[in-house]
Design a protein around this motif. Structure first.
Motif, PDB file in Angstrom:
ATOM      1  N   ASP A   1      -0.852 -53.304  28.268  1.00 22.13           N
ATOM      2  CA  ASP A   1      -0.353 -52.746  27.545  1.00 22.13           C
ATOM      3  C   ASP A   1      -1.005 -53.339  26.449  1.00 22.13           C
ATOM      4  O   ASP A   1      -1.569 -52.308  25.002  1.00 22.13           O
ATOM      5  CB  ASP A   1       1.405 -53.011  26.594  1.00 22.13           C
ATOM      6  N   VAL A   2      -1.470 -54.837  26.226  1.00 22.74           N
ATOM      7  CA  VAL A   2      -2.421 -54.941  25.034  1.00 22.74           C
ATOM      8  C   VAL A   2      -3.726 -54.725  24.958  1.00 22.74           C
ATOM      9  O   VAL A   2      -4.598 -54.018  23.759  1.00 22.74           O
ATOM     10  CB  VAL A   2      -2.654 -56.600  24.908  1.00 22.74           C
ATOM     11  N   THR A   3      -4.386 -54.607  26.519  1.00 25.06           N
ATOM     12  CA  THR A   3      -5.041 -53.136  26.456  1.00 25.06           C
ATOM     13  C   THR A   3      -5.346 -52.177  26.150  1.00 25.06           C
ATOM     14  O   THR A   3      -6.133 -51.989  25.380  1.00 25.06           O
ATOM     15  CB  THR A   3      -6.035 -53.386  27.983  1.00 25.06           C
ATOM     16  N   VAL A   4      -4.810 -50.955  26.328  1.00 24.53           N
ATOM     17  CA  VAL A   4      -4.751 -49.942  26.048  1.00 24.53           C
ATOM     18  C   VAL A   4      -4.363 -50.265  24.574  1.00 24.53           C
ATOM     19  O   VAL A   4      -4.858 -49.132  23.242  1.00 24.53           O
ATOM     20  CB  VAL A   4      -3.612 -49.870  26.902  1.00 24.53           C
ATOM     21  N   LEU A   5      -3.578 -50.529  23.915  1.00 26.41           N
ATOM     22  CA  LEU A   5      -3.308 -50.424  22.275  1.00 26.41           C
ATOM     23  C   LEU A   5      -4.788 -50.856  21.461  1.00 26.41           C
ATOM     24  O   LEU A   5      -4.825 -50.444  20.665  1.00 26.41           O
ATOM     25  CB  LEU A   5      -1.921 -51.385  21.996  1.00 26.41           C
ATOM     26  N   ALA A   6      -5.361 -51.818  22.083  1.00 21.72           N
ATOM     27  CA  ALA A   6      -6.413 -52.362  21.848  1.00 21.72           C
ATOM     28  C   ALA A   6      -7.451 -51.696  21.617  1.00 21.72           C
ATOM     29  O   ALA A   6      -8.299 -51.291  20.625  1.00 21.72           O
ATOM     30  CB  ALA A   6      -6.855 -53.795  21.664  1.00 21.72           C
TER      31      ALA A   6
END
Length: 415
Positions: A190-195
């Motif tokens: 989730d964090v990677t995609v949002l970043a």
């Protein structure tokens, strides 16, 4: 430069048989097919018996909304065009015909936005007492506003408001999405995609700068803007400029001259912003982002093409005519071309297109552009027609030819 008043008598070829003609209907254009494909893929998970949990619904929403954002990123758009135009002209025309529709990629944006909003609504309904529920409903309301104001009726009538809502609403939605995700104990995915999405949104603004521009006004209708700030964009790309970077941006086709630094933009009076620009002749403007491929870049898929332009539509055609990478023939209908655009520009066009048909509408009235396009296509032995005009006439030419089995291309309202 030639004109002829008997060209409207050319007989058009017959329409395609029923089913093939139906597939060329505007409602079945590739833009809508791509949007439907994304939605169908999402529905496929449900019909396959997959029981979504809150975690999987959240990820589905995130992936779809990431798709909606990333397909608009300039580097991604340029990649789409590079891949679509890679095949040689020896490939079957039917395949190249379909690949030329690459500029309909906005359908992926729409499909992702609609599916992502639906998944996020399902997630919020499924977790009514979660720590992020209030943020979720605020995000849903904002996404609904963005989707509603992006629909053609609102967008065409209130484009400036649409642009502001899409920009500031999108930034706010991204912030809310980060808040919602962090409150829900996110995983590395989730964090990677949002970043990645955040970087994609920020990247064009990291290239924001104010540059000098030299303006030549051959008539009250047109300004030729010349830039030389260290950028020489590729032929067929576009640049976004603004006088107030947080308010509105307008994209114009870049016209680089072969072997020369810098580029030009042809800006015609088409509304309040362009009218004020032509009247004021500002010495500097803001530019941002990455130069982005436009519709006419699909020309390399074909052995010969016909360019059909009206008025300032000559701007996006001109870099391709000057580069002469693909043999082409120009059909240009415009009001009093030399008075409106200046002798220098018209002579430059005729130097590379000595057999161009330039139709002076102030002398001969408006022609049947479908017939003119077909005649040039037939006489030149072209494989495709590329039309750069207003929405109504572009639809007339593109669908008037496609329904008769002739590959034709032109910017859609979401290009």
């Amino acid at each position: 430069m030639t004109t002829s008043l008997d060209r409207d008598t050319v007989d058009l070829p017959p329409l395609l048989p029923g089913v093939r003609r139906l597939l060329k209907h505007p409602r079945l254009m590739h833009y809508n097919r791509l949007a439907a494909l994304v939605i169908a893929a999402n529905l496929g998970f449900l019909y396959a018996g997959w029981a979504p949990t809150p975690a999987t619904m959240g990820r589905a929403a995130l992936v779809n909304l990431a798709l909606a954002v990333l397909v608009r990123q300039q580097y991604v758009v340029n990649l789409f065009f590079r891949l679509a135009t890679w095949p040689p002209t020896s490939w079957p025309l039917r395949i190249r015909w379909t690949l030329g529709k690459v500029y309909h990629f906005g359908g992926l944006h729409v499909g992702g936005a609609l599916a992502g909003t639906a998944w996020f609504l399902a997630l919020t309904v499924a977790t009514p007492n979660g720590p992020s529920t209030a943020v979720g409903w605020a995000l849903i309301a904002l996404l609904a506003l963005i989707v509603a104001t992006a629909l053609p009726p609102f967008r065409s009538r209130h484009h400036d408001h649409f642009e502001k809502i899409h920009r500031f609403g999108g930034w706010t939605a991204l912030a809310l999405f980060w808040t919602h995700t962090l409150l829900a104990a996110p995983g590395p995915f989730d964090v990677t995609v949002l970043a990645v999405v955040t970087f994609s949104v920020a990247l064009p603004w990291l290239r924001l700068r104010k540059v000098a521009v030299r303006l030549e006004r051959p008539s009250p209708h047109v300004v030729l803007a010349r830039f030389d700030h260290g950028e020489t964009p590729f032929a067929g790309s576009s640049t976004a400029i603004s006088r107030s970077p947080l308010k509105e941006w307008h994209s114009f086709a870049n016209v680089p001259a072969p072997g020369e630094p810098g580029f030009r933009l042809t800006i015609s009076r088409a509304g309040d912003w362009t009218g004020a620009f032509i009247d004021d002749l500002p010495p500097k403007v803001w530019v941002k982002g990455i130069t982005t491929a436009g519709v006419a870049n699909i020309e390399t898929l074909f052995t010969k093409v016909v360019y059909v332009a009206t008025g300032s539509g000559i701007g996006p055609c001109l870099p391709h005519l000057l580069a002469a990478e693909v043999p082409s023939r120009l059909v240009w209908a415009t009001r009093d071309p030399r008075t409106t655009y200046g002798d220098a520009l018209v002579d430059e066009i005729l130097a590379v297109q000595p057999h161009a048909l330039v139709w002076d509408t102030s002398r001969h009235g408006k022609p049947d552009m479908v017939r003119l396009a077909y005649e040039a296509y037939r006489d030149f032995g072209a494989e495709a027609v590329i039309c750069i005009s207003n929405k109504k006439l572009t639809w007339q030419v593109v669908h008037g030819l496609e329904r008769r089995g002739i590959p034709a291309y032109g910017a859609i309202w979401d290009s």
